[in-house]
Design an enzyme around this catalytic site. Structure first.
Site, PDB file in Angstrom:
ATOM      1  CB  SER A 168      11.697  30.499 -17.252  1.00 58.31           C
ATOM      2  OG  SER A 168      11.499  31.577 -18.133  1.00 58.31           O
ATOM      3  CB  SER A 169       6.623  32.031 -18.736  1.00 62.18           C
ATOM      4  OG  SER A 169       5.959  31.488 -17.630  1.00 62.18           O
ATOM      5  N   GLY A 193       6.616  39.575 -20.408  1.00 55.91           N
ATOM      6  CA  GLY A 193       5.291  39.616 -19.784  1.00 55.91           C
ATOM      7  C   GLY A 193       4.936  38.387 -18.972  1.00 55.91           C
ATOM      8  N   GLY A 194       5.922  37.777 -18.295  1.00 56.83           N
ATOM      9  CA  GLY A 194       5.612  36.648 -17.413  1.00 56.83           C
ATOM     10  C   GLY A 194       4.916  35.527 -18.182  1.00 56.83           C
ATOM     11  CG  ASP A 232       9.889  33.259 -12.346  1.00 56.44           C
ATOM     12  OD1 ASP A 232       8.768  33.707 -12.059  1.00 56.44           O
ATOM     13  OD2 ASP A 232      10.546  33.661 -13.322  1.00 56.44           O
ATOM     14  NE  ARG A 281      14.357  30.932 -14.869  1.00 54.44           N
ATOM     15  CZ  ARG A 281      13.457  31.913 -14.792  1.00 54.44           C
ATOM     16  NH1 ARG A 281      13.673  33.086 -15.384  1.00 54.44           N
ATOM     17  NH2 ARG A 281      12.329  31.729 -14.166  1.00 54.44           N
ATOM     18  CG  ASN A 302      10.591  37.558 -11.864  1.00 54.25           C
ATOM     19  OD1 ASN A 302       9.844  37.355 -12.827  1.00 54.25           O
ATOM     20  ND2 ASN A 302      10.306  37.133 -10.661  1.00 54.25           N
ATOM     21  CB  THR A 323      13.737  38.260 -17.323  1.00 47.48           C
ATOM     22  OG1 THR A 323      12.817  38.963 -16.498  1.00 47.48           O
ATOM     23  CG2 THR A 323      14.035  36.914 -16.680  1.00 47.48           C
ATOM     24  CB  THR A 363      10.821  39.445 -19.475  1.00 49.30           C
ATOM     25  OG1 THR A 363      10.580  38.839 -18.220  1.00 49.30           O
ATOM     26  CG2 THR A 363      11.545  38.495 -20.371  1.00 49.30           C
TER      27      THR A 363
HETATM   28  N1  GLY Z   1      10.679  35.806 -14.875  1.00 45.32           N
HETATM   29  C1  GLY Z   1       9.692  35.462 -15.802  1.00 45.32           C
HETATM   30  C2  GLY Z   1       9.929  34.142 -16.433  1.00 45.32           C
HETATM   31  O1  GLY Z   1      11.069  33.713 -16.517  1.00 45.32           O
HETATM   32  O2  GLY Z   1       9.002  33.520 -16.829  1.00 45.32           O
END
Ligand code: GLY
Length: 536
Positions: free
Chosen positions: A416-417, A438-439, A387, A65, A365, A363, A345
């Site tokens: 993050s997601s 997709g976030g 984020d 990350r 983002n 990603t 992503t």
């Molecule tokens: N940038 C989207 C995530 O990491 O959740």
């Protein structure tokens, strides 16, 4: 088999496997190729998570990350009047939006620790370099996507020249070359991943940052380290689930929702029944409320992971769910926000002949990240700083509310997601691996794909394609997909008190591979997006 969001990248992965590389080697080559052929999300200017399950049963999670620059601070994105800065200088667009990229550092760790040793680093980078140098033919989707992001891409000279053809734009069928990116990849090919962090590429990025009021310095790049983490493990109805721990919230939120649903006979309720959607949404609402409060970079904040994924805690949360009445997010937390579609992503999965599995989400983002291409590098930089909680307690570009724990701090990773996940059969053999883009909708897409396989007996393609719903606590609204819910179901859910999003919208896009009991690999690319699953 390789399943990714671009046919050329999947083919490159297959070539690596055919030459004797393992799933990790192939995944690295796919990731580098996507940086060239899928520039809106594939990257070397961003970061992500790689989950690796070796055929002998050991599992590894590599956290690459992005990291906040050393000069970043809590109120970096707030102006003198306490308002969020917009445009250049914001957390979403321009030089200050970027965290220190982690992708090459992550791939380097994966290669050195888990590569087969039969394929050289050069062999993994060269296909991507060659695609950047010699170009590839643009699809209509990609040519049109450049144009739809022209407003912000045009502000940055290298982005304007590379992706908008200096205002002349590209069309379907054009040959798209990226010579600066090819040169960057050539340096990385010759000198290794560290070139990006300490060599000419690092100098070019740091110089462009300095010239444009950005924060990333040469020292920040030198400081960057990919981290190895213990994969998060849980289970749903006896099936083991291996997934990503913090700094992703994805694994925890997924296990929380599944723990809550386990109490109900979801199979009998039926795949798209109002009763099932109601329970699913109530579980999502509660888990996303916990996300906002408790989750952040575990190296900066204590994240109560064990408690959050404990089945007893799920029972406590379940006790607050009325099976016929929607709760209000106000009673569970607070906030007032606006939401925007996010389809950033990209995810890819590789299963090699020996049964090693890599499932990787990475990603920059937003689509095209910060829109900044670092001068002379061809590298599109991320806007991952968004984020973080740019203004704790207020929504980010995904409409997600996040608290103080996820505030901006130097050298911290934003929450993050991303949810790369592997699900095991009860006999301990791997069943399927998947992830999504997709976030925050990544999490709900992965959850529903897992439920569709386990509770509704779908194969991986059907599970991924099936219509889904999304709720993230705030905004307090239930999102469903176009044609995804019958009027009868909408009526029942309305009578329970659910509020729907103003319009239906797409909920993420997933990619995965299932391993049949006879060993056959079943690849699945979401019908919501492009891509190709290729076997050999
Ligand atoms: N940038 C989207 C995530 O990491 O959740």
């Amino acid at each position: 088999m390789v399943a990714s969001q671009h046919e050329l990248a999947s083919k490159i992965g297959i070539d690596v496997l055919k030459k004797g590389g393992n799933a990790v080697d192939a995944a690295i080559a796919v990731g580098l190729a996507l940086a060239v052929v899928y520039p809106e999300a594939g990257n070397i200017g961003g970061g992500g998570f790689m989950l690796y399950r070796r055929a002998d049963g050991q599992a590894f999670a590599i956290d690459y990350r992005e990291m906040a620059p050393g000069a970043a601070s809590r109120d970096l994105f707030i102006d003198g009047e306490g308002k969020l800065i917009k445009g250049e200088g914001s957390s979403t667009v321009g030089y200050r939006a970027s965290g220190v990229p982690g992708t090459l550092a992550g791939f380097d760790v994966a290669f050195k620790k888990h590569g087969s040793g039969k394929i050289s680093w050069r062999q993994l980078v060269e296909p991507a370099r060659s695609l950047a140098q010699n170009g590839y033919v643009l699809t209509k989707r990609l040519a049109d996507l450049f144009v739809s992001y022209k407003e912000n891409l045009a502000k940055y000279p290298d982005s304007n020249r590379i992706f908008l053809n200096s205002g002349k734009y590209y069309r379907e069928g054009d040959l798209f070359k990226q010579p600066e990116l090819a040169q960057t990849l050539a340096r990385v090919e010759s000198h290794g991943a560290s070139e990006f962090y300490t060599g000419k590429t690092a100098e070019l990025i740091a110089a462009d940052m300095k010239a444009n009021n950005g924060l990333i310095t040469l020292q920040d790049l030198k400081n960057y380290k990919a981290k190895e983490r213990q994969p998060l493990r849980g289970n749903y109805r006896g099936y083991e689930i291996i997934t990503m721990p913090p700094p992703s919230s994805g694994g925890i939120v997924m296990l929380q929702v599944l723990n809550m649903l386990e109490k109900y006979d979801v199979r009998s309720l039926g795949y798209n029944s109002a009763a099932k959607y109601h329970l699913l949404v109530e579980a999502m609402r509660r888990s996303f409320a916990d996300r906002a409060e408790y989750m952040a970079d575990p190296d900066f904040q204590t994240v109560p992971v064990e408690k959050l994924i404990d089945k007893k805690y799920a029972n406590e949360r379940n006790a607050t769910i009325d099976q016929r009445k929607a709760s209000s997010s106000k009673d569970i937390g607070q906030g007032a926000i606006e939401i925007r579609e996010g389809m950033d992503t990209t995810h890819f999965t590789v299963v090699d002949a020996a049964g090693n599995i890599v499932t990787n989400t990475y990603t920059i983002n937003d689509l095209y990240g910060s829109r900044v291409t670092a001068k002379g590098t061809g590298v599109l930089l991320n806007d991952e700083m968004d984020d973080f909680a740019a203004r704790p307690g207020r929504a980010n570009m995904f409409g997600l509310i996040q608290g103080e724990r996820n505030k901006v701090e130097p050298m911290k990773r934003p929450l993050s997601s991303m949810t790369p996940t592997i699900v095991m059969r009860k006999d301990g053999t791997p069943w399927f691996a998947l992830g999504a883009r997709g976030g925050p909708r990544i999490i709900t897409a992965v959850i529903q794909s897992v439920i569709n396989v386990i509770d509704h007996d779908m194969d991986i393609q059907a599970a991924i394609d099936a219509p889904r719903v999304h709720h993230q606590w705030y905004p307090d609204e239930l999102l469903y997909e176009p044609y995804g819910m019958s009027p009868d179901t909408l009526n029942v859910l309305t009578s329970y008190g659910h509020t729907f999003a103003a319009r239906p919208g797409q909920i993420a896009s997933a990619t995965g591979i299932m391993i049949d009991t006879d060993g056959t690999r079943l690849g699945a690319i979401d019908s919501r997006s492009d891509g190709e699953a290729i076997g050999y």
